[in-house]
Scaffold this motif. Structure first.
Motif, PDB file in Angstrom:
ATOM      1  N   ALA A   1       0.815  -1.203  -0.114  1.00 40.44           N
ATOM      2  CA  ALA A   1       0.044   0.104  -0.068  1.00 40.44           C
ATOM      3  C   ALA A   1       0.810   1.352  -0.086  1.00 40.44           C
ATOM      4  O   ALA A   1       2.054   1.085   0.020  1.00 40.44           O
ATOM      5  N   PHE A   2       0.269   2.223  -0.306  1.00 38.24           N
ATOM      6  CA  PHE A   2       0.886   3.597  -0.089  1.00 38.24           C
ATOM      7  C   PHE A   2      -0.017   4.457   0.657  1.00 38.24           C
ATOM      8  O   PHE A   2      -1.234   4.239   0.661  1.00 38.24           O
TER       9      PHE A   2
ATOM     10  N   TYR B   1      -6.269  10.116  15.234  1.00 40.56           N
ATOM     11  CA  TYR B   1      -5.416  10.302  14.045  1.00 40.56           C
ATOM     12  C   TYR B   1      -6.183   9.121  12.883  1.00 40.56           C
ATOM     13  O   TYR B   1      -6.268   7.884  13.411  1.00 40.56           O
ATOM     14  N   TYR B   2      -5.927   9.546  11.560  1.00 45.56           N
ATOM     15  CA  TYR B   2      -6.535   8.669  10.444  1.00 45.56           C
ATOM     16  C   TYR B   2      -5.720   8.488   9.533  1.00 45.56           C
ATOM     17  O   TYR B   2      -5.056   9.667   9.133  1.00 45.56           O
ATOM     18  N   ILE B   3      -5.313   7.425   8.821  1.00 43.98           N
ATOM     19  CA  ILE B   3      -4.803   7.466   7.591  1.00 43.98           C
ATOM     20  C   ILE B   3      -5.219   6.778   6.522  1.00 43.98           C
ATOM     21  O   ILE B   3      -5.758   5.706   6.930  1.00 43.98           O
ATOM     22  N   THR B   4      -5.415   7.186   5.326  1.00 45.08           N
ATOM     23  CA  THR B   4      -6.084   6.383   4.346  1.00 45.08           C
ATOM     24  C   THR B   4      -5.003   5.745   3.388  1.00 45.08           C
ATOM     25  O   THR B   4      -4.062   6.687   3.140  1.00 45.08           O
ATOM     26  N   PHE B   5      -4.871   4.478   3.318  1.00 43.63           N
ATOM     27  CA  PHE B   5      -3.865   3.470   2.559  1.00 43.63           C
ATOM     28  C   PHE B   5      -4.800   3.362   1.215  1.00 43.63           C
ATOM     29  O   PHE B   5      -5.874   2.814   1.281  1.00 43.63           O
ATOM     30  N   GLU B   6      -3.969   3.539   0.222  1.00 41.95           N
ATOM     31  CA  GLU B   6      -4.590   2.847  -1.198  1.00 41.95           C
ATOM     32  C   GLU B   6      -3.594   1.629  -1.350  1.00 41.95           C
ATOM     33  O   GLU B   6      -2.355   1.629  -1.372  1.00 41.95           O
ATOM     34  N   LEU B   7      -4.452   0.361  -1.446  1.00 41.36           N
ATOM     35  CA  LEU B   7      -3.683  -0.804  -1.341  1.00 41.36           C
ATOM     36  C   LEU B   7      -3.267  -1.074  -3.011  1.00 41.36           C
ATOM     37  O   LEU B   7      -3.909  -0.439  -4.006  1.00 41.36           O
TER      38      LEU B   7
ATOM     39  N   ARG C   1      -9.131   1.376  -1.269  1.00 41.65           N
ATOM     40  CA  ARG C   1      -8.863   2.164  -0.214  1.00 41.65           C
ATOM     41  C   ARG C   1      -9.294   1.888   1.100  1.00 41.65           C
ATOM     42  O   ARG C   1     -10.569   1.460   1.174  1.00 41.65           O
ATOM     43  N   MET C   2      -8.557   2.040   2.332  1.00 42.94           N
ATOM     44  CA  MET C   2      -9.095   1.793   3.647  1.00 42.94           C
ATOM     45  C   MET C   2      -8.413   2.950   4.386  1.00 42.94           C
ATOM     46  O   MET C   2      -7.208   3.279   4.256  1.00 42.94           O
TER      47      MET C   2
ATOM     48  N   ALA D   1       4.232   9.573   6.159  1.00 42.05           N
ATOM     49  CA  ALA D   1       3.823  10.925   5.360  1.00 42.05           C
ATOM     50  C   ALA D   1       2.888  10.386   4.061  1.00 42.05           C
ATOM     51  O   ALA D   1       3.439   9.111   3.635  1.00 42.05           O
ATOM     52  N   GLU D   2       2.366  11.284   3.457  1.00 40.95           N
ATOM     53  CA  GLU D   2       1.629  11.237   2.476  1.00 40.95           C
ATOM     54  C   GLU D   2       2.549  10.731   1.215  1.00 40.95           C
ATOM     55  O   GLU D   2       3.559  11.292   0.926  1.00 40.95           O
ATOM     56  N   GLY D   3       2.281   9.652   0.402  1.00 40.69           N
ATOM     57  CA  GLY D   3       3.087   9.056  -0.496  1.00 40.69           C
ATOM     58  C   GLY D   3       4.233   8.058  -0.112  1.00 40.69           C
ATOM     59  O   GLY D   3       4.844   7.521  -0.860  1.00 40.69           O
ATOM     60  N   ASP D   4       4.031   7.942   1.245  1.00 38.34           N
ATOM     61  CA  ASP D   4       5.192   6.574   1.417  1.00 38.34           C
ATOM     62  C   ASP D   4       4.366   5.360   0.947  1.00 38.34           C
ATOM     63  O   ASP D   4       3.337   5.215   1.112  1.00 38.34           O
ATOM     64  N   LYS D   5       5.519   4.558   0.614  1.00 33.13           N
ATOM     65  CA  LYS D   5       5.127   3.274   0.166  1.00 33.13           C
ATOM     66  C   LYS D   5       5.402   2.013   0.886  1.00 33.13           C
ATOM     67  O   LYS D   5       6.659   2.437   1.505  1.00 33.13           O
TER      68      LYS D   5
END
Length: 130
Positions: free
Chosen positions: A56-57, A80-86, A91-92, A105-109
């Motif tokens: 994910a990222f 705190y919430y983070i949206t991951f794209e698998l 997305r979750m 950070a946003e964009g982390d893979k």
């Protein structure tokens, strides 16, 4: 024709107040029980779910602040919430601890580890620049 009630208006008011207080108490108590049952249900569902690991990222990050208090005493909590794209494109959004929120950070893979709706860990891939 004038209809008379057995109680005068003042007696009716005094008999209605305890009923109103009882109804409010029942509603508040019912909401507390509902919230507790829902929390235990989510906790139990997460415990029964398998631990999963997916590529994910980090798509987005967000916070939700809640303020509770009176004029003299204030309490504030931050969730705190983070949206991951698998890798599948789905997305979750998972609630995370503040330390995890700060480290990502946003964009982390990398690889997200989760169980049901419970965030466990995120292992960042080493970038090619390092």
């Amino acid at each position: 024709m004038l209809i008379q009630f057995a109680h005068s208006d003042s007696n009716f008011m005094f008999s209605a107040v305890p009923i109103f207080i009882a109804i409010v108490f029942i509603i508040v108590f019912g909401l507390l029980i509902f919230t507790a049952i829902k929390g235990v249900s989510v906790w139990s569902m997460n415990n029964r779910s398998p631990q999963e690991t997916k590529q994910a990222f980090v798509l987005t990050k967000r916070t939700q602040n809640r303020h509770v208090g009176s004029n003299h005493h204030h309490n504030s909590t931050t969730q705190y919430y983070i949206t991951f794209e698998l890798s599948s494109g789905s997305r979750m959004e998972l609630q995370v601890q503040g330390k995890d929120y700060g480290l990502l950070a946003e964009g982390d893979k990398g690889t997200v580890h989760y169980q049901g709706t419970r965030f466990l860990d995120f292992t960042r891939e080493a970038s090619s620049e390092e």
